[in-house]
Design a protein around this motif. Sequence first.
Motif, PDB file in Angstrom:
ATOM      1  N   TYR A   1       0.904  -1.106   0.327  1.00  0.00           N
ATOM      2  CA  TYR A   1       0.300   0.046   0.064  1.00  0.00           C
ATOM      3  C   TYR A   1       1.144   0.829   0.470  1.00  0.00           C
ATOM      4  N   GLU A   2       0.206   2.056  -0.793  1.00  0.00           N
ATOM      5  CA  GLU A   2       1.346   3.189  -0.736  1.00  0.00           C
ATOM      6  C   GLU A   2       0.747   4.124  -0.016  1.00  0.00           C
ATOM      7  N   TYR A   3      -0.189   4.375   0.561  1.00  0.00           N
ATOM      8  CA  TYR A   3      -0.596   5.362   2.244  1.00  0.00           C
ATOM      9  C   TYR A   3      -2.487   4.894   1.995  1.00  0.00           C
ATOM     10  N   TRP A   4      -1.990   5.234   3.700  1.00  0.00           N
ATOM     11  CA  TRP A   4      -3.493   4.848   4.421  1.00  0.00           C
ATOM     12  C   TRP A   4      -3.946   6.393   4.794  1.00  0.00           C
ATOM     13  N   VAL A   5      -5.172   6.813   4.651  1.00  0.00           N
ATOM     14  CA  VAL A   5      -5.843   7.640   4.768  1.00  0.00           C
ATOM     15  C   VAL A   5      -7.360   8.155   5.530  1.00  0.00           C
ATOM     16  N   GLU A   6      -6.911   7.928   7.306  1.00  0.00           N
ATOM     17  CA  GLU A   6      -7.367   7.572   8.114  1.00  0.00           C
ATOM     18  C   GLU A   6      -8.472   8.661   8.219  1.00  0.00           C
ATOM     19  N   LEU A   7     -10.027   8.119   8.987  1.00  0.00           N
ATOM     20  CA  LEU A   7     -10.819   9.370   9.327  1.00  0.00           C
ATOM     21  C   LEU A   7     -11.369   9.202  10.632  1.00  0.00           C
ATOM     22  N   PRO A   8     -11.497  10.394  11.645  1.00  0.00           N
ATOM     23  CA  PRO A   8     -12.375  11.056  10.928  1.00  0.00           C
ATOM     24  C   PRO A   8     -11.439  12.085  11.238  1.00  0.00           C
ATOM     25  N   SER A   9     -10.460  12.360  11.606  1.00  0.00           N
ATOM     26  CA  SER A   9      -9.893  13.937  11.799  1.00  0.00           C
ATOM     27  C   SER A   9      -8.483  14.449  10.295  1.00  0.00           C
ATOM     28  N   PHE A  10      -9.710  15.284   9.579  1.00  0.00           N
ATOM     29  CA  PHE A  10      -9.416  15.462   8.765  1.00  0.00           C
ATOM     30  C   PHE A  10      -9.084  17.007   8.211  1.00  0.00           C
ATOM     31  N   GLY A  11      -9.024  17.676   9.317  1.00  0.00           N
ATOM     32  CA  GLY A  11      -8.899  19.045   9.419  1.00  0.00           C
ATOM     33  C   GLY A  11     -10.176  19.844   8.251  1.00  0.00           C
ATOM     34  N   GLY A  12     -11.346  19.487   8.624  1.00  0.00           N
ATOM     35  CA  GLY A  12     -12.050  20.116   7.412  1.00  0.00           C
ATOM     36  C   GLY A  12     -12.341  19.757   6.076  1.00  0.00           C
ATOM     37  N   VAL A  13     -10.863  18.892   5.225  1.00  0.00           N
ATOM     38  CA  VAL A  13     -11.346  18.302   4.531  1.00  0.00           C
ATOM     39  C   VAL A  13     -11.994  17.466   3.744  1.00  0.00           C
ATOM     40  N   LYS A  14     -13.082  18.043   3.541  1.00  0.00           N
ATOM     41  CA  LYS A  14     -14.373  16.202   2.905  1.00  0.00           C
ATOM     42  C   LYS A  14     -13.609  15.492   2.086  1.00  0.00           C
ATOM     43  N   MET A  15     -14.320  14.134   2.772  1.00  0.00           N
ATOM     44  CA  MET A  15     -14.242  13.006   2.057  1.00  0.00           C
ATOM     45  C   MET A  15     -14.460  12.771   0.686  1.00  0.00           C
ATOM     46  N   GLU A  16     -15.182  13.385   0.226  1.00  0.00           N
ATOM     47  CA  GLU A  16     -15.807  12.920  -0.844  1.00  0.00           C
ATOM     48  C   GLU A  16     -14.793  13.640  -2.353  1.00  0.00           C
ATOM     49  N   ALA A  17     -14.409  15.106  -1.243  1.00  0.00           N
ATOM     50  CA  ALA A  17     -13.041  15.871  -2.332  1.00  0.00           C
ATOM     51  C   ALA A  17     -11.667  14.360  -2.390  1.00  0.00           C
ATOM     52  N   ILE A  18     -11.094  13.740  -1.762  1.00  0.00           N
ATOM     53  CA  ILE A  18     -10.004  13.003  -1.626  1.00  0.00           C
ATOM     54  C   ILE A  18     -10.483  11.825  -2.509  1.00  0.00           C
ATOM     55  N   LEU A  19     -11.777  10.985  -2.099  1.00  0.00           N
ATOM     56  CA  LEU A  19     -12.284   9.889  -2.926  1.00  0.00           C
ATOM     57  C   LEU A  19     -12.258  10.347  -4.456  1.00  0.00           C
ATOM     58  N   ARG A  20     -12.310  11.306  -5.071  1.00  0.00           N
ATOM     59  CA  ARG A  20     -12.518  11.946  -5.863  1.00  0.00           C
ATOM     60  C   ARG A  20     -11.355  12.009  -6.281  1.00  0.00           C
ATOM     61  N   GLU A  21      -9.662  12.214  -5.902  1.00  0.00           N
ATOM     62  CA  GLU A  21      -8.681  11.820  -6.171  1.00  0.00           C
ATOM     63  C   GLU A  21      -7.865  10.317  -7.187  1.00  0.00           C
ATOM     64  N   PHE A  22      -9.382   9.462  -6.934  1.00  0.00           N
ATOM     65  CA  PHE A  22      -8.672   8.079  -6.680  1.00  0.00           C
ATOM     66  C   PHE A  22      -9.958   7.267  -7.510  1.00  0.00           C
ATOM     67  N   ILE A  23     -10.178   8.746  -8.749  1.00  0.00           N
ATOM     68  CA  ILE A  23     -11.503   7.932  -9.671  1.00  0.00           C
ATOM     69  C   ILE A  23     -10.434   7.302 -11.158  1.00  0.00           C
ATOM     70  N   GLY A  24     -10.790   5.778 -11.439  1.00  0.00           N
ATOM     71  CA  GLY A  24      -9.911   5.607 -12.882  1.00  0.00           C
ATOM     72  C   GLY A  24      -8.948   5.021 -11.821  1.00  0.00           C
ATOM     73  N   GLY A  47     -22.837  11.566  -1.382  1.00  0.00           N
ATOM     74  CA  GLY A  47     -22.608  11.167  -0.804  1.00  0.00           C
ATOM     75  C   GLY A  47     -22.348   9.937  -0.799  1.00  0.00           C
ATOM     76  N   VAL A  48     -22.131   9.307  -2.144  1.00  0.00           N
ATOM     77  CA  VAL A  48     -22.214   7.641  -2.995  1.00  0.00           C
ATOM     78  C   VAL A  48     -20.639   7.226  -3.323  1.00  0.00           C
ATOM     79  N   LEU A  49     -19.724   6.220  -3.014  1.00  0.00           N
ATOM     80  CA  LEU A  49     -19.210   5.759  -3.662  1.00  0.00           C
ATOM     81  C   LEU A  49     -18.754   4.419  -4.437  1.00  0.00           C
ATOM     82  N   ASN A  50     -18.506   4.831  -5.331  1.00  0.00           N
ATOM     83  CA  ASN A  50     -18.873   3.722  -6.341  1.00  0.00           C
ATOM     84  C   ASN A  50     -18.085   2.900  -7.161  1.00  0.00           C
ATOM     85  N   LEU A  51     -18.011   1.661  -6.641  1.00  0.00           N
ATOM     86  CA  LEU A  51     -16.962   1.075  -6.784  1.00  0.00           C
ATOM     87  C   LEU A  51     -17.243  -0.018  -8.166  1.00  0.00           C
ATOM     88  N   LEU A  52     -16.245  -0.530  -8.858  1.00  0.00           N
ATOM     89  CA  LEU A  52     -16.490  -1.846  -9.710  1.00  0.00           C
ATOM     90  C   LEU A  52     -15.445  -3.042  -9.272  1.00  0.00           C
TER      91      LEU A  52
END
Length: 83
Positions: A1-24, A47-52
Amino acid sequence: YEYWVELPSFGGVKMEAILREFIGKKIDVNCGSNVAFRGEVVSVESGVLNLLNEEQQKIFIAVEKIAAVCECRDLGSRPGFIV
């Protein structure tokens, strides 16, 4: 694994924005004890993550239920291991 993103402490960063960086990209998603999913991120909206997944099944996950996310590295096949 390259890195982990742990919740819930993001300092105001929205999870959806972080997940969008992983599209594709292929990720592992942990939704708590013994609940994990792996697949390619197709979209993140409303508020929904779509995975294949590897079987080409669509998986829909509520973003608020996600505990941790990491990007997968495909190591390919290794000699001596059955994949």
